[in-house]
Write a protein that holds these residues in place. Structure first.
Motif, PDB file in Angstrom:
ATOM      1  N   SER A  11      -8.426  11.379   3.173  1.00  0.00           N
ATOM      2  CA  SER A  11      -8.059  12.252   2.052  1.00  0.00           C
ATOM      3  C   SER A  11      -7.531  11.462   0.858  1.00  0.00           C
ATOM      4  O   SER A  11      -7.473  11.975  -0.259  1.00  0.00           O
ATOM      5  CB  SER A  11      -7.001  13.254   2.511  1.00  0.00           C
ATOM      6  N   ALA A  12      -7.126  10.225   1.099  1.00  0.00           N
ATOM      7  CA  ALA A  12      -6.590   9.357   0.043  1.00  0.00           C
ATOM      8  C   ALA A  12      -6.657   7.926   0.561  1.00  0.00           C
ATOM      9  O   ALA A  12      -6.745   7.712   1.774  1.00  0.00           O
ATOM     10  CB  ALA A  12      -5.138   9.731  -0.270  1.00  0.00           C
ATOM     11  N   PRO A  13      -6.602   6.959  -0.317  1.00  0.00           N
ATOM     12  CA  PRO A  13      -6.551   5.588   0.198  1.00  0.00           C
ATOM     13  C   PRO A  13      -5.231   5.326   0.918  1.00  0.00           C
ATOM     14  O   PRO A  13      -4.232   6.003   0.646  1.00  0.00           O
ATOM     15  CB  PRO A  13      -6.663   4.723  -1.060  1.00  0.00           C
ATOM     16  N   VAL A  14      -5.243   4.384   1.834  1.00  0.00           N
ATOM     17  CA  VAL A  14      -4.000   3.950   2.474  1.00  0.00           C
ATOM     18  C   VAL A  14      -3.169   3.175   1.449  1.00  0.00           C
ATOM     19  O   VAL A  14      -1.975   3.380   1.307  1.00  0.00           O
ATOM     20  CB  VAL A  14      -4.306   3.068   3.703  1.00  0.00           C
ATOM     21  N   GLY A  59      -0.948  11.217  -1.482  1.00  0.00           N
ATOM     22  CA  GLY A  59      -0.622  10.738  -0.146  1.00  0.00           C
ATOM     23  C   GLY A  59      -0.827   9.247   0.060  1.00  0.00           C
ATOM     24  O   GLY A  59      -0.839   8.766   1.197  1.00  0.00           O
ATOM     25  N   PHE A  61       0.021   5.574   0.636  1.00  0.00           N
ATOM     26  CA  PHE A  61       1.207   5.021   1.285  1.00  0.00           C
ATOM     27  C   PHE A  61       1.782   3.819   0.522  1.00  0.00           C
ATOM     28  O   PHE A  61       2.984   3.643   0.456  1.00  0.00           O
ATOM     29  CB  PHE A  61       0.873   4.537   2.702  1.00  0.00           C
ATOM     30  N   GLN A  62       0.887   2.985   0.030  1.00  0.00           N
ATOM     31  CA  GLN A  62       1.351   1.701  -0.506  1.00  0.00           C
ATOM     32  C   GLN A  62       0.615   1.353  -1.791  1.00  0.00           C
ATOM     33  O   GLN A  62      -0.596   1.564  -1.895  1.00  0.00           O
ATOM     34  CB  GLN A  62       1.101   0.594   0.532  1.00  0.00           C
ATOM     35  N   GLY A  87       9.231   7.147  -2.259  1.00  0.00           N
ATOM     36  CA  GLY A  87       8.947   6.610  -0.918  1.00  0.00           C
ATOM     37  C   GLY A  87       7.679   5.784  -0.845  1.00  0.00           C
ATOM     38  O   GLY A  87       7.241   5.416   0.242  1.00  0.00           O
ATOM     39  N   LEU A  88       7.079   5.508  -2.012  1.00  0.00           N
ATOM     40  CA  LEU A  88       5.874   4.667  -2.012  1.00  0.00           C
ATOM     41  C   LEU A  88       6.269   3.210  -1.757  1.00  0.00           C
ATOM     42  O   LEU A  88       7.120   2.655  -2.460  1.00  0.00           O
ATOM     43  CB  LEU A  88       5.173   4.761  -3.367  1.00  0.00           C
ATOM     44  N   VAL A  89       5.629   2.608  -0.788  1.00  0.00           N
ATOM     45  CA  VAL A  89       5.868   1.193  -0.492  1.00  0.00           C
ATOM     46  C   VAL A  89       5.126   0.359  -1.536  1.00  0.00           C
ATOM     47  O   VAL A  89       4.009   0.707  -1.937  1.00  0.00           O
ATOM     48  CB  VAL A  89       5.363   0.862   0.925  1.00  0.00           C
ATOM     49  N   ARG A 111      14.351  -1.096  -0.271  1.00  0.00           N
ATOM     50  CA  ARG A 111      13.812  -1.682   0.962  1.00  0.00           C
ATOM     51  C   ARG A 111      12.313  -1.449   1.031  1.00  0.00           C
ATOM     52  O   ARG A 111      11.714  -1.594   2.091  1.00  0.00           O
ATOM     53  CB  ARG A 111      14.499  -1.056   2.180  1.00  0.00           C
ATOM     54  N   LEU A 112      11.733  -1.040  -0.078  1.00  0.00           N
ATOM     55  CA  LEU A 112      10.311  -0.664  -0.057  1.00  0.00           C
ATOM     56  C   LEU A 112       9.444  -1.661  -0.820  1.00  0.00           C
ATOM     57  O   LEU A 112       8.307  -1.367  -1.159  1.00  0.00           O
ATOM     58  CB  LEU A 112      10.129   0.740  -0.641  1.00  0.00           C
ATOM     59  N   LEU A 246     -10.519   2.835   2.373  1.00  0.00           N
ATOM     60  CA  LEU A 246      -9.100   2.646   2.688  1.00  0.00           C
ATOM     61  C   LEU A 246      -8.296   2.275   1.450  1.00  0.00           C
ATOM     62  O   LEU A 246      -7.072   2.355   1.449  1.00  0.00           O
ATOM     63  CB  LEU A 246      -8.941   1.527   3.720  1.00  0.00           C
TER      64      LEU A 246
END
Lengths: 351, 103
Positions: A11-14, A59, A61-62, A87-89, A111-112, A246
């Protein structure tokens, strides 16, 4: 093996590579994006913050920040904070020249964030010949600052002919600093195309690196050394080109591409100035073409399950087209050792 | 009273009833999102990915907020509840989730 979940479409890239600026205070010979001056019409702060919101909403993540030198953007830390607040790394690829104690302290509060500092040789002469005078010392200074912070840090080295023999020493240097080593692949993109013949590793260097890498589980390749992936990556079925599946790339002007090495007009999937990230990810014909890309010329190869045809960007830049099969795959290294090397195709100017 | 410490590992797979009496939440540094196949987990340490074929058994929002799967499993068959318990156990063992008893 491949990953059937990835094949079915996410649904979205990692993760996403975001080249936030083309501005750079260095002129590295292998720079994939010929960075130096900022691009005309780079996203302004409000647009960049909107992009962060969209990536989070989709969505992702990073976000991996690169460029250019990201810290040359006066608002870069603001963009970073916007990521971390959601919360995005983040991972920042930097040449290290603009890192000082105060900045490292500020970055440490999240910490991200992880940081990669580019270093292209274990010897000053080797690194400076590729990245410019004084870069070895400046990168080491930055690495020492980061090593004394809680920020996960790595040395990022582009494997080239001149530094291939120094990779084990770079690994030892990383260990002595308390950071890790990530080795990236040299591709004939940007200034890298101009100096391709002078800098590309030879077939025997690639084979030697592959052999060494197989004994060093702690070294990351991070991108498509497709023929060189570790058993762990193969076990996940992620030993494939992740472009448009990805990952993807956000260029400095808000354009989306399958990967950072294919930032050319013909691979432009859409602009965040005109459409939403989610729409482009879902509907772009360019992305769809990468998702259905099959490297037929490689399918009969005994190693196909391990590499799925390698890097389309390298194939493209060396004139084979994205579906032409990676000219630097290890099988070809074995069979063409000593044979004529492929040359980069004529480059159109980056749009 | 302080909350019971989260446990990262279990010695044996829980039965479905046991799983429904436990609270699950994402481990620190982990994120999750819904995909067609179920849930995609990401752990920034590594980073690691886990493709969990959970179908529609487990809502990502439940794991993000932390809670018991009991409510989400209401009306499910015994086989689905058992499958969910196994998946949760696997996710705990892989370090993507922490669990603790509800009571």
């Amino acid at each position: 093996m491949s990953n059937r979940f990835v094949d079915a479409g996410l649904s979205a890239p990692v993760n996403l590579t975001w080249e936030v600026t083309l501005a750079c205070n260095l002129r590295c010979r292998h720079c994939l994006s010929s960075s130096g001056r900022p691009a005309v019409g780079e996203l302004d702060t409000a647009e960049a913050l909107q992009a962060v919101e969209q990536l989070h909403g989709a969505g992702v993540f990073q976000v991996n920040f690169g460029g250019g030198e990201p810290f040359l953007r006066p608002d870069f830390e603001e963009i970073l904070s916007a990521c971390h607040d959601r919360g995005l790394v983040t991972c920042i690829s930097t040449n290290g020249t603009l890192l000082d104690q105060a900045r490292v302290r500020r970055l440490s509060r999240s910490r991200l964030v992880a940081i990669q500092v580019s270093l292209d040789g274990a010897r000053r002469e080797t690194c400076d010949a590729i990245r410019g005078e004084g870069t070895f010392a400046e990168a080491l200074h930055a690495l020492r600052l980061l090593a004394s912070s809680p920020i996960p840090t790595s040395i990022n080295t582009v494997l080239t002919g001149p530094n291939a023999a120094e990779i084990p020493d770079l690994h030892r240097l990383a260990g002595s600093l308390g950071v890790s080593l990530r080795v990236s692949r040299f591709r004939p993109s940007g200034r890298g195309a101009v100096d391709w013949e002078a800098l590309r590793p030879t077939a025997s260097q690639l084979l030697a690196f592959s052999a060494w890498l197989s004994t060093e589980a702690g070294v990351r390749t991070g991108d498509s050394f497709f023929s060189l992936t570790s058993q762990e990556r193969q076990g996940l079925g992620l030993n494939l080109c992740g472009a448009a599946k990805l990952t993807c790339c956000l260029g400095p002007r808000g354009d989306l591409y399958p990967c950072a090495f294919l930032q050319r007009r013909e691979f432009r999937a859409g602009s965040l100035r005109r459409r939403s990230f989610a729409e482009i990810w879902r509907e772009s014909p360019v992305f769809e073409s990468f998702r259905s890309l099959r490297i037929h010329s490689c399918e009969s190869c005994q190693r196909f399950d391990q590499c799925h045809g390698g890097c389309p960007a390298v194939a493209y830049h060396l004139g084979r087209g994205v579906g032409g099969g990676d000219p630097e795959c290890l099988m070809e290294c074995v069979t063409t050792l000593g044979g004529p090397a492929p040359r980069p195709a004529v480059q159109e100017p980056t749009p | 009273m302080a909350p019971a410490p989260a446990t990262a590992r279990r010695s044996a797979s829980p039965r479905s009833g046991e799983a429904e009496e436990r609270c699950y939440r994402l481990a620190p540094g982990c994120q999750v999102r819904a995909e067609r196949f179920g849930l995609l987990f990401y752990d920034l340490s590594g980073p690691r990915l886990l493709f969990a074929e959970t179908g529609d058994l487990l809502p990502a929002s439940l794991l993000r907020a932390g809670g018991s799967p009991g409510q989400a499993l209401r009306g499910r068959t015994a086989a689905e509840r058992r499958r969910t318990a196994q998946l949760l156990d696997l996710l705990v063992r892989k370090g993507f989730l922490h669990e603790q008893p509800v009571r």
